[in-house]
Design an enzyme around this catalytic site. Structure first.
Site, mmCIF file in Angstrom:
data_model
loop_
_atom_site.group_PDB
_atom_site.id
_atom_site.type_symbol
_atom_site.label_atom_id
_atom_site.label_comp_id
_atom_site.label_asym_id
_atom_site.label_seq_id
_atom_site.Cartn_x
_atom_site.Cartn_y
_atom_site.Cartn_z
ATOM 1 N N PRO A 53 0.819 -1.218 0.000
ATOM 2 C CA PRO A 53 0.000 0.000 0.000
ATOM 3 C C PRO A 53 0.852 1.267 0.000
ATOM 4 C CG PRO A 53 -0.707 -1.531 1.718
ATOM 5 C CD PRO A 53 0.594 -2.048 1.185
ATOM 6 N N ASP A 54 0.255 2.326 -0.559
ATOM 7 C CA ASP A 54 0.911 3.637 -0.569
ATOM 8 C C ASP A 54 0.672 4.264 0.802
ATOM 9 O OD1 ASP A 54 1.937 6.110 -1.262
ATOM 10 O OD2 ASP A 54 0.145 6.759 -2.363
ATOM 11 N N ALA A 55 1.453 3.869 1.788
ATOM 12 C CA ALA A 55 1.206 4.280 3.176
ATOM 13 C C ALA A 55 2.498 4.233 3.987
ATOM 14 C CB ALA A 55 0.150 3.365 3.795
#
Ligand code: SPV
Ligand code: MG
Length: 551
Positions: A53-55
């Site tokens: 995830p982009d996190a």
């Protein structure tokens, strides 16, 4: 490390520029190839390409490696999405040092709390305190080495639902702190939120937007509202996910049949990855033990002995299969093994059926009206230190080529002195007369003696001749230059007088050598007794099959 195109200057000159997202070298190269002004090294794309995830799951080093690879792959500037700066102001200082050194033109940091979550994910979207983020901007600007490096500040107030006033306050404060541009982000389905921001923003710094969720916003409109940079952030990776899925689905259902039209040809991939440039570099720099050697194999002619027609059908003689491998492929592999990789095969008759590996093909479309000399000349481009010319109806062994490469005369023809004893063909030979006769009737020893050719040709009297020309020649760069020059001159001078049949383009190599000897050139003979065989008719073919193992 400096980029060929300076982002700061570009922005000044154009006023409005377009960025597209990428996540590695090849996607960045596609962004450049498609005419964008700069690459957006997208955190969303980089994360997705790692299947996370982009996190802030990936580290700064992951982003740095991806960004550096992109910068190395393009000449346009790269703007790196650096999320929240990978920590506090200490991390930002280290980050700027590293990204600037990796050839990145600008970094963009956003005012969310670490760890961030992609702006389009509902729920947790926590803003960092203004003072803390200002500290990061100041730290970044103080850390940069070059005055051209840019630091963009991304305002996430609209994403976090804090409204336009908070967004304006933050934008102004960040500009005051020294940010070179403000990226105001919105996840609204229409451009209205951004338009309202633009209308209300009096301070007017460099403005960046990303219209992923409001694609109806036209570039003309953007410019009217004072936008300077538009980022098409993630369309590339979304397109590739769809394309790869489609192709994998097709493969699963139907196999590879019919798939080539739907995917990039290998040639495009080679171009994109820089293979052709590498091959050019190789020619220049990759010196092999044997030096810079090229080979030309004229294989355009349509002449085939009747006894071989059944075996060849729609193919030229060079494509004759000898125990599982074609005649020409055997020669190419022999040349490759010796270290000769730059090989040109000149094709003509049934050239659509000529397949070779390890050599390039050059078409001689006039093979019907012109002969071997025309084909040879089609293969002459950059002249190498050594230039081998090999007829396509002979097979030679590695040792013969290795020894030939050790002959340093400018123009050497390989001649065989055993033909009188071994002549078993009913074919006219290209006979050779030299200033010294063979050492012995059948066996010779390679003593590197230079034997000058006095005459050559099919009509040479057998009693005067000493050798037959086997169809193999080696020319130095100087020899090749003279060879080409004389050919051009002869073409010019004879075109007025000679009939088509007697035109110099229709000459065999031996006929042209005869012409050069008449002009006073010194042509040397390299005497051999074997190491080669010819394939003209069915008995030759049978003999060749008995020599080569089955592949
Ligand atoms: C990115 O490309 O990683 C961005 C832009 O930050 S977006 O994903 O649209 O928020
Ligand atoms: Mg991002």
């Amino acid at each position: 490390m400096k980029k060929a195109i300076n982002l700061k200057r570009l922005l000044k000159e154009k006023g409005f520029i377009r960025l597209a997202g990428a996540h590695n070298g090849i996607t960045a190269r596609l962004v450049e190839k498609n005419g964008f002004d700069a690459v957006w090294a997208s955190g969303f794309e980089i994360s997705t390409s790692h299947a996370v995830p982009d996190a802030n799951i990936l580290t700064m080093t992951d982003f740095l490696n991806a960004s550096g690879e992109m910068a190395d792959s393009v000449s346009i500037p790269v703007v790196s999405d650096c999320d929240t700066g990978f920590g506090n102001s200490n991390n930002v200082i280290n980050m700027v040092k590293k990204f600037e050194a990796a050839g990145i033109s600008a970094v963009c940091i956003e005012d969310k709390k670490f760890p961030k979550v992609n702006s389009y994910i509902p729920g947790r979207q926590e803003l960092a305190p203004i003072a803390e983020f200002v500290g990061k901007i100041v730290a970044a600007k103080n850390a940069q080495q070059s005055k051209d490096f840019l630091v963009f500040a991304r305002v996430e107030a609209l994403i976090a639902g804090w409204g336009i006033d908070e967004a304006l306050k933050r934008a102004n404060t960040y500009l005051e702190a020294g940010a070179d541009g403000i990226f105001v982000h919105s996840k609204s389905k229409t451009p209205n939120e951004i338009i309202n921001f633009c209308k209300a923003w009096k301070r007017r710094g460099l403005l960046i937007i990303c219209p992923t969720s409001y694609p109806s916003f036209k570039e003309k409109e953007m410019q009217k509202y004072g936008v300077n940079i538009v980022i098409y952030a993630n369309h590339g990776i979304r397109a590739s996910i769809k394309a790869v899925n489609d192709i994998l689905g097709h493969l699963r259902l139907y196999g590879a049949a019919g798939i080539d039209q739907k995917i990039a040809p290998m040639s495009e991939v080679f171009e994109l990855q820089g293979m052709y440039r590498m091959k050019k570099d190789e020619e220049k720099y990759l010196k092999s033990e044997i030096g810079n050697v090229k080979a030309i194999i004229p294989a355009a002619g349509s002449k085939i002995d009747n006894s071989l027609k059944g075996l060849l059908e729609d193919r030229p003689l060079a494509m004759l299969d000898i125990n599982g491998k074609t005649l020409i492929q055997r020669n190419i592999e022999t040349l490759n093994t010796v270290g000769i990789r730059d090989i040109k095969v000149i094709t003509g008759y049934k050239r659509e059926n000529v397949e070779v590996e390890g050599a390039a093909t050059v078409a001689n479309t006039e093979y019907n009206s012109k002969g071997i000399m025309h084909s040879i000349m089609k293969g002459v481009d950059d002249i190498a230190e050594r230039n081998i010319i090999a007829y396509s109806d002979i097979i030679f062994d590695q040792e013969l080529i290795r020894k030939l490469l050790r002959k340093y005369e400018d123009f050497v023809l390989v001649v065989d002195g055993t033909y009188k004893k071994t002549h078993i063909r009913n074919k006219e030979l290209e006979l050779v007369k030299t200033d010294r006769s063979p050492l012995d009737g059948v066996r010779t020893i390679d003593v590197n003696r230079c034997n000058r050719i006095l005459d050559i040709g099919k009509d040479l009297n057998e009693n005067e001749a000493h050798y037959e020309f086997i169809g193999l020649a080696s020319l130095s760069d100087k020899g090749m230059r003279f060879f080409s020059k004389e050919f051009k001159n002869a073409k010019k001078n004879r075109s007025r007088t000679a009939s088509k049949k007697n035109a110099v383009e229709s000459f065999s190599l031996a006929e042209f050598v005869h012409y050069m000897i008449r002009k006073g050139y010194h042509i040397s003979a390299y005497e051999v007794s074997g190491g080669w065989m010819e394939v003209h008719n069915f008995s030759d073919y049978k003999r060749a099959c008995s020599v080569f193992p089955i592949d």
